[in-house]
Design a protein around this motif. Structure first.
Motif, short mmCIF file in Angstrom:
data_model
loop_
_atom_site.label_atom_id
_atom_site.label_comp_id
_atom_site.label_asym_id
_atom_site.label_seq_id
_atom_site.Cartn_x
_atom_site.Cartn_y
_atom_site.Cartn_z
N LYS A 61 0.85 -1.20 0.00
CA LYS A 61 0.00 0.00 0.00
C LYS A 61 0.89 1.25 0.00
O LYS A 61 1.15 1.83 1.05
CB LYS A 61 -0.93 0.00 1.23
N PRO A 62 1.36 1.67 -1.17
CA PRO A 62 2.22 2.85 -1.22
C PRO A 62 1.45 4.12 -0.86
O PRO A 62 0.29 4.29 -1.22
CB PRO A 62 2.70 2.88 -2.68
N LYS A 63 2.12 5.01 -0.15
CA LYS A 63 1.48 6.29 0.19
C LYS A 63 1.62 7.27 -0.97
O LYS A 63 2.50 7.12 -1.82
CB LYS A 63 2.12 6.86 1.45
N THR A 64 0.75 8.26 -0.99
CA THR A 64 0.83 9.35 -1.97
C THR A 64 1.77 10.41 -1.42
O THR A 64 1.56 10.93 -0.32
CB THR A 64 -0.56 9.96 -2.22
N LEU A 75 -3.80 20.78 -3.81
CA LEU A 75 -2.83 19.86 -4.41
C LEU A 75 -2.30 18.87 -3.36
O LEU A 75 -2.10 17.69 -3.65
CB LEU A 75 -1.67 20.66 -5.02
N PHE A 76 -2.13 19.37 -2.15
CA PHE A 76 -1.66 18.49 -1.06
C PHE A 76 -2.75 17.52 -0.61
O PHE A 76 -2.46 16.50 0.01
CB PHE A 76 -1.18 19.33 0.12
N ASP A 77 -4.00 17.87 -0.91
CA ASP A 77 -5.12 17.01 -0.51
C ASP A 77 -5.30 15.82 -1.44
O ASP A 77 -6.02 14.88 -1.11
CB ASP A 77 -6.42 17.82 -0.48
N ILE A 78 -4.69 15.86 -2.61
CA ILE A 78 -4.87 14.76 -3.57
C ILE A 78 -4.27 13.47 -3.04
O ILE A 78 -3.14 13.45 -2.53
CB ILE A 78 -4.23 15.11 -4.93
N GLN A 79 -5.02 12.41 -3.15
CA GLN A 79 -4.54 11.07 -2.82
C GLN A 79 -4.69 10.20 -4.07
O GLN A 79 -5.67 10.31 -4.81
CB GLN A 79 -5.33 10.46 -1.67
N TYR A 80 -3.71 9.35 -4.30
CA TYR A 80 -3.81 8.36 -5.38
C TYR A 80 -3.58 6.99 -4.74
O TYR A 80 -2.44 6.51 -4.67
CB TYR A 80 -2.78 8.65 -6.49
N PRO A 81 -4.67 6.37 -4.26
CA PRO A 81 -4.56 5.18 -3.40
C PRO A 81 -4.40 3.86 -4.16
O PRO A 81 -4.99 2.84 -3.78
CB PRO A 81 -5.87 5.22 -2.61
N ALA A 82 -3.61 3.86 -5.23
CA ALA A 82 -3.39 2.61 -5.96
C ALA A 82 -2.63 1.62 -5.07
O ALA A 82 -1.77 2.02 -4.28
CB ALA A 82 -2.59 2.87 -7.23
N PRO A 83 -2.93 0.34 -5.20
CA PRO A 83 -2.14 -0.66 -4.47
C PRO A 83 -0.74 -0.76 -5.05
O PRO A 83 -0.49 -0.32 -6.17
CB PRO A 83 -2.93 -1.96 -4.69
N GLY A 84 0.16 -1.35 -4.27
CA GLY A 84 1.48 -1.67 -4.79
C GLY A 84 1.48 -3.09 -5.35
O GLY A 84 0.44 -3.73 -5.45
N VAL A 128 0.74 -0.04 -8.68
CA VAL A 128 1.83 0.83 -9.12
C VAL A 128 3.10 0.53 -8.32
O VAL A 128 3.07 0.44 -7.09
CB VAL A 128 1.46 2.32 -8.94
N VAL A 129 4.20 0.39 -9.04
CA VAL A 129 5.53 0.25 -8.45
C VAL A 129 6.42 1.33 -9.06
O VAL A 129 6.34 1.61 -10.25
CB VAL A 129 6.10 -1.16 -8.74
N GLN A 130 7.25 1.97 -8.23
CA GLN A 130 8.20 2.95 -8.75
C GLN A 130 9.62 2.42 -8.71
O GLN A 130 10.03 1.77 -7.74
CB GLN A 130 8.12 4.26 -7.96
N LEU A 131 10.35 2.71 -9.77
CA LEU A 131 11.77 2.40 -9.87
C LEU A 131 12.54 3.70 -9.80
O LEU A 131 12.22 4.65 -10.51
CB LEU A 131 12.06 1.68 -11.20
#
Length: 259
Positions: A61-64, A75-84, A128-131
């Protein structure tokens, strides 16, 4: 593109404000997302995660992350709650021939990723995974590393790189009708002509282009993601440009896909 292979995409992400102020670029991201087969997961290479060594987010569960300052609260209120996807993180570690740190605490989904993803996949329902970008590597080393990710495209993984081909914050003009600097347009046009001709070498060795390149790329972290997308191009695949233009005088909004 083969029927099962996911495209590789580069997005010129521009200002964080685009996340709350839709425009022609965000409309293009929305339209682009509707053209793809739904991926099993997304691997993002963002200009905003530069590390010592290569890291990959491995949490479920990656944080935004709101990695900017001085912008409106909205802009700070935006959340993108995609799973990892810990499984994709493991697969990336398996593919790369360098040590990879599986990161589970410090990072998440940064604005280089979510400002585009919120238009591509507004439901935030694709993992979503980030490299990270290893800040010690050269442009060529980034390009060669990216090649090792090619098998993911045939495993239904969408690879999204996010940066800006021209990115000089010191010279921007905030007004909407700001005219591009000649050097910004020069380098952006050069980049477009070279990707259309499938000339990657000149883009890896971008410093040889001279003053326009150095003004356009005062630091390389926003440029490197474009090389990741180019490195994922297989023989016979074409580059498709879906956005272009210079905003705020010195930010390129060039976006292209490989498919």
């Amino acid at each position: 593109m083969t029927s099962h292979r996911q495209p590789a995409v580069f997005a010129g992400h521009g200002s964080p404000m685009y996340a709350i102020e839709p425009n022609r670029f965000t409309a293009a991201w929305s339209a682009l997302g509707k053209t793809f087969k739904r991926p099993d997961a997304i691997l993002v290479i963002s200009a905003h995660w530069v590390t010592r060594g290569v890291w990959v987010t491995a949490m479920s569960k990656p944080k935004t992350i709101h990695d900017f300052g001085g912008f409106p609260q909205a802009l700070f209120d935006i959340q993108y709650p995609a799973p990892g996807s810990p499984a994709l993180a493991d697969r990336v570690q398996e593919l790369l021939n360098v040590p990879v740190v599986l990161e589970e605490n410090e990072w998440g989904i940064d604005h280089g990723a979510w400002s585009v993803l919120k238009y591509l996949y507004p439901e935030a329902d694709v993992p979503v995974v980030q490299l990270s970008l290893d800040g010690s590597k050269s442009a060529r080393e980034h390009y060669e590393l990216a090649k090792q990710l090619r098998p993911l495209r045939d495993e239904n993984i969408l690879i999204l790189s996010s940066g800006n081909v021209v990115h000089n914050l010191r010279t921007i003009h905030w007004q909407e009708d700001a005219q591009p600097y000649p050097w910004a347009k020069d380098f952006n046009d050069f980049f477009v002509s070279e990707i259309r001709a499938n000339h990657h070498e000149s883009l890896i060795d971008w410093e040889r282009y001279g003053d326009a390149a150095h003004m356009s790329i005062p630091t390389p972290e926003h440029y490197w993601p474009a090389l990741y997308t180019l490195a994922l191009q297989e023989e016979g695949e074409q580059v498709k440009i879906y956005t272009d233009g210079i905003e705020m005088s010195s930010i390129s909004m060039l976006g292209f896909s490989i498919q």
